[in-house]
Design an enzyme around this catalytic site. Sequence first.
Site, PDB file in Angstrom:
ATOM      1  N   ASP A  34      51.217  25.935 -54.907  1.00  0.00           N
ATOM      2  CA  ASP A  34      51.198  26.833 -55.935  1.00  0.00           C
ATOM      3  C   ASP A  34      49.621  27.854 -55.881  1.00  0.00           C
ATOM      4  O   ASP A  34      49.721  29.224 -56.901  1.00  0.00           O
ATOM      5  CB  ASP A  34      51.326  26.624 -57.444  1.00  0.00           C
ATOM      6  CG  ASP A  34      52.941  26.002 -57.606  1.00  0.00           C
ATOM      7  OD1 ASP A  34      54.042  26.559 -56.602  1.00  0.00           O
ATOM      8  OD2 ASP A  34      53.024  25.481 -59.050  1.00  0.00           O
ATOM      9  N   ASP A  46      63.718  23.878 -56.940  1.00  0.00           N
ATOM     10  CA  ASP A  46      61.845  23.256 -57.712  1.00  0.00           C
ATOM     11  C   ASP A  46      62.102  21.697 -57.664  1.00  0.00           C
ATOM     12  O   ASP A  46      63.372  21.492 -58.010  1.00  0.00           O
ATOM     13  CB  ASP A  46      61.920  23.935 -58.231  1.00  0.00           C
ATOM     14  CG  ASP A  46      59.941  24.141 -57.850  1.00  0.00           C
ATOM     15  OD1 ASP A  46      59.229  23.541 -57.579  1.00  0.00           O
ATOM     16  OD2 ASP A  46      59.573  25.771 -58.978  1.00  0.00           O
TER      17      ASP A  46
END
Length: 727
Positions: free
Chosen positions: A539, A470
């Site tokens: 997301d 990430d």
Amino acid sequence: MRKKVSAILFFLVVVTHATLRSETIHIQTNETALVLQTGQQGRLYQLYLGPRLSDPGQYAHLETAMRSHANGQAWEVYPVSGTETFFEPAFGIRHNDGNMTTVLQYVSHSVKKTTDDVTETVITLKDALYPVQVKLYYKTFAKENIIQSWTEISHREKRPVNISRYASSMLYWKRARYYLTEFSGDWAKEVNMRTLPLDFGKKVIDSKLGARANLHVSPFFTVGLGGAPRENEGQVLMGTLAWTGNFRFIFEVDNEQNLRVISGINPYAADYTLDPGQVFTTPAFIFTLSNQGTGKGSRNLQRWARNYQLKDGRGDRLTLLNNWESTGFDFNEARLDSLMVEARYLGVDMFLLDDGWFGNKYPRHGDTQGLGDWQVTRSKLPNGVPALVKAATRIGVKFGIWIEPEMVNPKSELFEKHPDWVIMLPNRERYYYRNQLVLDLSNPAVQEHVFNVVDHLMTENPELAYLKWDCNSPVTNIYSPYLKERQNNLYVDYVRGLYKVLERIRAKYPDLPMMLCSGGGGRTDYEALRYFTEFWCSDNTDPVERLFIQWGYSQFFPAKAMAAHVTSWNHDASIKFRVDVAMPYKLGFDINLEELRPEEQAFCRAAVATYNRVKNITFGGDQYRLVSPYDGNHTAVMYVSGSQEQALLFAYDIYPRFAENLLPVQCQGLDPARRYRVREINLMPGAKPGEAFNDKVYSGEYLMEVGLDVFTTGKLHSRILELSAVE
């Protein structure tokens, strides 16, 4: 005196060589030709870029047109400011004596065929007055109709020079009209497609975020040449930059209706200091020219990516269950073991442990602390990652884990020990994005640290099957303690430092699958995807929003590169609709199975089995976007195997209007002479297929010319059809 004589001789040699011999350079795929030619003064110009002509001699007719261009209008391949270039230059430099002009003249070129399909052309340009050299690289992929373009810049001046512009590519067209499709957005609303006309002047698409550079705009675009881009008709340029940092595309229409497209690293706050003998290599600009609209262009890019660019592009992908929606930061060994059992029940390949497993002095109970301290939190996981890997093996699934190794919380042991490793202004108040700062990857010590985060995990856990990497913050507080007086190099050297780390990881762990995640789609470029098997699109996992997001990314990326998870976002959507939206791509689940009814759980298990049976079609087949979600209340996409023996049609009703007039969906890519059995698959337990999709046989011609009534007036309704050729 001797130095002056040498300079004069060098100038005479270059100019004489360029003047005596006009060179024409052909750079071509099976479908596209880029023809370059030197002028009388030794400068290099674009003569032609368009469909490849069957008779190469016909390009000679264009030479007269090129010679008739007035000064400032000729299509120089790599122009610099300060000469007769009146428009946006590709190259800018400040020499040791303060002069800001360079005239690049052709010296030589070479052509090397690396495979039957791939050819690399290298063109060397030099300045006659200053020891500056630029090499232009063009790599062509004949069958895929892809061209890559990049440059190498070097010099032999006594002291460092400053380069203020360093484009990867500059291309030209002359058409009556131009239209640009850009892909912009923000967190959870990525790749919104918008098309606008390009008129006189400049349109700039760029990023200034450093890391997570694609948060607001993606590094790819489509230009309609002559008309607005369409799916199956018209000429389009589709281009993207292989760079995991700040990028810039400039689209400039001049007073004669010429279009210049300039692509490369964004030089904003990055006028690079280049030492003598050092080579500055720009990232590759990757483009395809399609005469059959964006659909053909996308298939070119997707096929090329699978064959040449994407890590393990021809390989399989792991289905997974992620714990995030079930647990957030709140978990322990027993809870994770139970989720691994759920993963086994679902039939997925792997269980993925997300954020929250590390930090002891500052345990990771939220996103405000612990980032950077990559030791297992003993209070949560007393037996460490090895125990989790062993538990997964015992249960019968693989184990993967989340990391964010480029970032640090100020509240962490790493920050306390090494504040000098952090990109941070030394004399101003800090600005935090998501409570974190960015480590300075221009620093070799930081590169070693980041590599060791992965290396320690893999050394301790050789059976670790997957990393989710990430990157949740842009670069803020722009100052590198390591670079000191060369702060202008930071944006570029940060990305190069990242690549050095990723190259070491790939060399030591070549078969390790990794997801490229950046708070959603903050990193979506083809250079990073040399090291990652897939990327996290967003997301936002609301299935309705995902239909638009996946439509946008599919313009440039293959299905197997796009991670799509089934979650609990949008409870108005059935579990079937949510699964069906994720099915064409790299399937995963991030959902609490205990919230599902028994029949929904059974459906998910069956869906994973169905996915494993048919994913070879979406992973390796040709994609055809049939109905755009931007055009109304429905959308459809299909995939056809290379042999045309199998196909999948995915149809989605979003929010149809009452008593809406529905039209058949015409298939594409099938063999018109073949006959295809059509079956509806991925049904809920006890549900029956529609009459028209219950093993009925149609000719390929019928399916493409007449089509099938796959849409309904049901809200959030979906349907997957499997087409199989019959003898």
